[in-house]
Design a protein around this motif. Structure first.
Motif, PDB file in Angstrom:
ATOM      1  N   GLY A  39       6.810  16.005  25.245  1.00 34.59           N
ATOM      2  CA  GLY A  39       6.051  17.153  25.726  1.00 34.59           C
ATOM      3  C   GLY A  39       6.336  17.468  27.176  1.00 34.59           C
ATOM      4  N   SER A  40       6.953  16.504  27.884  1.00 37.38           N
ATOM      5  CA  SER A  40       7.255  16.700  29.301  1.00 37.38           C
ATOM      6  C   SER A  40       8.407  15.799  29.707  1.00 37.38           C
ATOM      7  CB  SER A  40       6.020  16.373  30.158  1.00 37.38           C
ATOM      8  OG  SER A  40       6.263  16.657  31.521  1.00 37.38           O
ATOM      9  N   VAL A  41       9.157  16.264  30.697  1.00 34.31           N
ATOM     10  CA  VAL A  41      10.213  15.475  31.318  1.00 34.31           C
ATOM     11  C   VAL A  41      10.039  15.607  32.830  1.00 34.31           C
ATOM     12  CG1 VAL A  41      12.699  15.178  31.632  1.00 34.31           C
ATOM     13  CG2 VAL A  41      11.808  15.911  29.410  1.00 34.31           C
ATOM     14  N   VAL A  42      10.029  14.481  33.522  1.00 30.61           N
ATOM     15  CA  VAL A  42       9.893  14.470  34.981  1.00 30.61           C
ATOM     16  C   VAL A  42      11.063  13.692  35.573  1.00 30.61           C
ATOM     17  CG1 VAL A  42       8.461  13.787  36.953  1.00 30.61           C
ATOM     18  CG2 VAL A  42       7.383  14.626  34.853  1.00 30.61           C
ATOM     19  N   LEU A  43      11.719  14.282  36.555  1.00 22.34           N
ATOM     20  CA  LEU A  43      12.805  13.651  37.295  1.00 22.34           C
ATOM     21  C   LEU A  43      12.319  13.427  38.718  1.00 22.34           C
ATOM     22  CD1 LEU A  43      15.813  12.807  37.681  1.00 22.34           C
ATOM     23  CD2 LEU A  43      16.239  15.209  38.295  1.00 22.34           C
ATOM     24  N   ASN A  64       7.993  21.146  31.160  1.00 25.23           N
ATOM     25  CA  ASN A  64       6.929  20.953  30.179  1.00 25.23           C
ATOM     26  C   ASN A  64       7.154  21.837  28.971  1.00 25.23           C
ATOM     27  OD1 ASN A  64       5.203  19.103  31.549  1.00 25.23           O
ATOM     28  ND2 ASN A  64       4.523  20.760  32.866  1.00 25.23           N
ATOM     29  N   VAL A  65       6.854  21.307  27.797  1.00 24.48           N
ATOM     30  CA  VAL A  65       6.804  22.127  26.599  1.00 24.48           C
ATOM     31  C   VAL A  65       5.511  22.944  26.702  1.00 24.48           C
ATOM     32  CG1 VAL A  65       6.613  22.082  24.087  1.00 24.48           C
ATOM     33  CG2 VAL A  65       8.098  20.436  25.254  1.00 24.48           C
ATOM     34  N   PRO A  66       5.580  24.263  26.516  1.00 23.69           N
ATOM     35  CA  PRO A  66       4.355  25.066  26.625  1.00 23.69           C
ATOM     36  C   PRO A  66       3.227  24.519  25.749  1.00 23.69           C
ATOM     37  CG  PRO A  66       6.266  26.501  26.485  1.00 23.69           C
ATOM     38  CD  PRO A  66       6.756  25.091  26.234  1.00 23.69           C
ATOM     39  N   GLY A  67       2.049  24.436  26.354  1.00 28.33           N
ATOM     40  CA  GLY A  67       0.872  23.972  25.642  1.00 28.33           C
ATOM     41  C   GLY A  67       0.668  22.465  25.639  1.00 28.33           C
ATOM     42  N   HIS A  68       1.625  21.721  26.172  1.00 28.51           N
ATOM     43  CA  HIS A  68       1.508  20.265  26.193  1.00 28.51           C
ATOM     44  C   HIS A  68       0.960  19.804  27.541  1.00 28.51           C
ATOM     45  CE1 HIS A  68       3.730  19.111  22.452  1.00 28.51           C
ATOM     46  NE2 HIS A  68       3.930  20.421  22.512  1.00 28.51           N
ATOM     47  N   LYS A  69       0.254  18.673  27.521  1.00 27.76           N
ATOM     48  CA  LYS A  69      -0.382  18.142  28.725  1.00 27.76           C
ATOM     49  C   LYS A  69       0.151  16.755  29.070  1.00 27.76           C
ATOM     50  CE  LYS A  69      -4.529  20.730  27.691  1.00 27.76           C
ATOM     51  NZ  LYS A  69      -5.948  20.669  27.365  1.00 27.76           N
ATOM     52  N   ASP A  70       1.421  16.518  28.778  1.00 27.64           N
ATOM     53  CA  ASP A  70       1.999  15.192  28.953  1.00 27.64           C
ATOM     54  C   ASP A  70       2.556  14.948  30.350  1.00 27.64           C
ATOM     55  OD1 ASP A  70       1.694  14.384  26.105  1.00 27.64           O
ATOM     56  OD2 ASP A  70       2.977  16.146  25.840  1.00 27.64           O
ATOM     57  N   GLU A  71       2.537  15.971  31.201  1.00 30.91           N
ATOM     58  CA  GLU A  71       3.079  15.816  32.547  1.00 30.91           C
ATOM     59  C   GLU A  71       2.394  14.696  33.317  1.00 30.91           C
ATOM     60  OE1 GLU A  71       3.422  18.179  36.788  1.00 30.91           O
ATOM     61  OE2 GLU A  71       3.131  19.367  34.977  1.00 30.91           O
ATOM     62  N   ALA A  72       1.094  14.544  33.153  1.00 32.39           N
ATOM     63  CA  ALA A  72       0.359  13.546  33.948  1.00 32.39           C
ATOM     64  C   ALA A  72       0.935  12.141  33.743  1.00 32.39           C
ATOM     65  CB  ALA A  72      -1.126  13.575  33.593  1.00 32.39           C
ATOM     66  N   LEU A  73       1.154  11.741  32.496  1.00 35.63           N
ATOM     67  CA  LEU A  73       1.693  10.395  32.241  1.00 35.63           C
ATOM     68  C   LEU A  73       3.146  10.287  32.687  1.00 35.63           C
ATOM     69  CD1 LEU A  73       0.299   9.504  28.693  1.00 35.63           C
ATOM     70  CD2 LEU A  73      -0.485   8.659  30.916  1.00 35.63           C
ATOM     71  N   CYS A  74       3.939  11.316  32.404  1.00 37.26           N
ATOM     72  CA  CYS A  74       5.359  11.270  32.771  1.00 37.26           C
ATOM     73  C   CYS A  74       5.537  11.285  34.290  1.00 37.26           C
ATOM     74  CB  CYS A  74       6.112  12.427  32.114  1.00 37.26           C
ATOM     75  SG  CYS A  74       6.222  12.282  30.312  1.00 37.26           S
ATOM     76  N   ARG A  75       4.765  12.117  34.977  1.00 38.67           N
ATOM     77  CA  ARG A  75       4.854  12.165  36.446  1.00 38.67           C
ATOM     78  C   ARG A  75       4.407  10.838  37.047  1.00 38.67           C
ATOM     79  NH1 ARG A  75       4.981  15.995  40.650  1.00 38.67           N
ATOM     80  NH2 ARG A  75       4.938  17.753  39.208  1.00 38.67           N
ATOM     81  N   THR A  88      16.454   6.800  41.410  1.00 43.94           N
ATOM     82  CA  THR A  88      16.141   8.000  40.648  1.00 43.94           C
ATOM     83  C   THR A  88      15.555   7.565  39.309  1.00 43.94           C
ATOM     84  OG1 THR A  88      17.907   9.251  41.708  1.00 43.94           O
ATOM     85  CG2 THR A  88      17.121  10.069  39.582  1.00 43.94           C
ATOM     86  N   VAL A  89      14.446   8.204  38.920  1.00 44.45           N
ATOM     87  CA  VAL A  89      13.769   7.836  37.669  1.00 44.45           C
ATOM     88  C   VAL A  89      13.443   9.107  36.888  1.00 44.45           C
ATOM     89  CG1 VAL A  89      11.753   6.715  36.625  1.00 44.45           C
ATOM     90  CG2 VAL A  89      12.734   5.793  38.739  1.00 44.45           C
ATOM     91  N   THR A  90      13.786   9.090  35.600  1.00 41.00           N
ATOM     92  CA  THR A  90      13.392  10.150  34.685  1.00 41.00           C
ATOM     93  C   THR A  90      12.395   9.572  33.698  1.00 41.00           C
ATOM     94  OG1 THR A  90      15.533  11.242  34.830  1.00 41.00           O
ATOM     95  CG2 THR A  90      14.200  11.755  32.912  1.00 41.00           C
ATOM     96  N   ALA A  91      11.317  10.316  33.436  1.00 38.24           N
ATOM     97  CA  ALA A  91      10.341   9.910  32.424  1.00 38.24           C
ATOM     98  C   ALA A  91      10.159  11.061  31.450  1.00 38.24           C
ATOM     99  CB  ALA A  91       9.010   9.537  33.056  1.00 38.24           C
ATOM    100  N   ALA A  92      10.253  10.757  30.175  1.00 38.52           N
ATOM    101  CA  ALA A  92      10.096  11.779  29.141  1.00 38.52           C
ATOM    102  C   ALA A  92       9.221  11.230  28.034  1.00 38.52           C
ATOM    103  CB  ALA A  92      11.466  12.160  28.572  1.00 38.52           C
ATOM    104  N   GLY A  93       8.433  12.116  27.423  1.00 37.00           N
ATOM    105  CA  GLY A  93       7.658  11.673  26.282  1.00 37.00           C
ATOM    106  C   GLY A  93       6.367  12.411  26.118  1.00 37.00           C
ATOM    107  N   GLY A  94       5.483  11.778  25.357  1.00 37.45           N
ATOM    108  CA  GLY A  94       4.197  12.396  25.111  1.00 37.45           C
ATOM    109  C   GLY A  94       3.257  11.499  24.341  1.00 37.45           C
ATOM    110  N   PHE A  95       1.988  11.781  24.498  1.00 38.46           N
ATOM    111  CA  PHE A  95       0.902  11.067  23.824  1.00 38.46           C
ATOM    112  C   PHE A  95      -0.005  12.141  23.242  1.00 38.46           C
ATOM    113  CE2 PHE A  95      -3.296   9.317  23.482  1.00 38.46           C
ATOM    114  CZ  PHE A  95      -3.131   7.979  23.165  1.00 38.46           C
ATOM    115  N   HIS A  96      -0.186  12.114  21.936  1.00 39.48           N
ATOM    116  CA  HIS A  96      -1.047  13.122  21.316  1.00 39.48           C
ATOM    117  C   HIS A  96      -2.089  12.454  20.431  1.00 39.48           C
ATOM    118  CE1 HIS A  96      -2.359  16.886  19.550  1.00 39.48           C
ATOM    119  NE2 HIS A  96      -2.413  16.227  18.411  1.00 39.48           N
ATOM    120  N   ALA A  97      -3.329  12.856  20.629  1.00 35.07           N
ATOM    121  CA  ALA A  97      -4.418  12.446  19.743  1.00 35.07           C
ATOM    122  C   ALA A  97      -5.360  13.633  19.625  1.00 35.07           C
ATOM    123  CB  ALA A  97      -5.148  11.230  20.303  1.00 35.07           C
ATOM    124  N   ASP A  98      -5.635  14.054  18.411  1.00 33.39           N
ATOM    125  CA  ASP A  98      -6.546  15.184  18.202  1.00 33.39           C
ATOM    126  C   ASP A  98      -7.934  14.846  18.734  1.00 33.39           C
ATOM    127  OD1 ASP A  98      -4.782  16.958  17.015  1.00 33.39           O
ATOM    128  OD2 ASP A  98      -5.100  16.111  15.012  1.00 33.39           O
TER     129      ASP A  98
END
Length: 127
Positions: A39-43, A64-75, A88-98
């Motif tokens: 949902g997000s990629v941070v460099l 960020n993928v529109p509508g996703h809130k994964d930036e907080a964890l990736c950042r 240099t560090v790249t973090a990508a991914g996402g956590f989703h729970a309804d």
């Protein structure tokens, strides 16, 4: 350095942080919840603090993928490990729970902070 994988359970959901060495840099994969995804990629690029203190800091770029809130964890992962290692560090991914309650969202962040503290210790021993 070898690949490092850390996992925590938050409520009923898994949260995994995988740190992969890429030359002298690091790529982090964050996954968890009901539906792991990107949902997000941070460099994060290392630099000295702009305050003039000489403290380690970083500059980040975010996708960020529109509508996703994964930036907080990736950042959090990218910037924490960039400042700690000067790499240099790249973090990508996402956590989703309804219907994730606010306290559970805070618990996910706290679990990531815990894994990052463990990762900093492990990375310091491996460098």
């Amino acid at each position: 350095m070898e690949r490092l994988t850390l996992t925590r359970t938050v409520g009923v959901w898994p949260l995994t942080l995988e740190i992969i060495p890429v030359g002298g840099d690091f790529c982090c994969i964050i996954s968890g919840g009901e539906v792991p995804h990107v949902g997000s990629v941070v460099l994060a690029l290392p630099r000295l603090s702009l305050t003039g203190s000489g403290a380690p800091s970083c500059t980040s770029s975010v996708l960020n993928v529109p509508g996703h809130k994964d930036e907080a964890l990736c950042r959090l992962a990218a910037e924490t490990l960039c400042r700690a290692t000067g790499r240099t560090v790249t973090a990508a991914g996402g956590f989703h729970a309804d219907a994730l309650p606010p306290q559970s969202a805070r618990d996910v962040v706290a679990a990531m902070e815990d894994m990052l503290a463990e990762a900093e210790t492990a990375l310091g021993k491996q460098q």
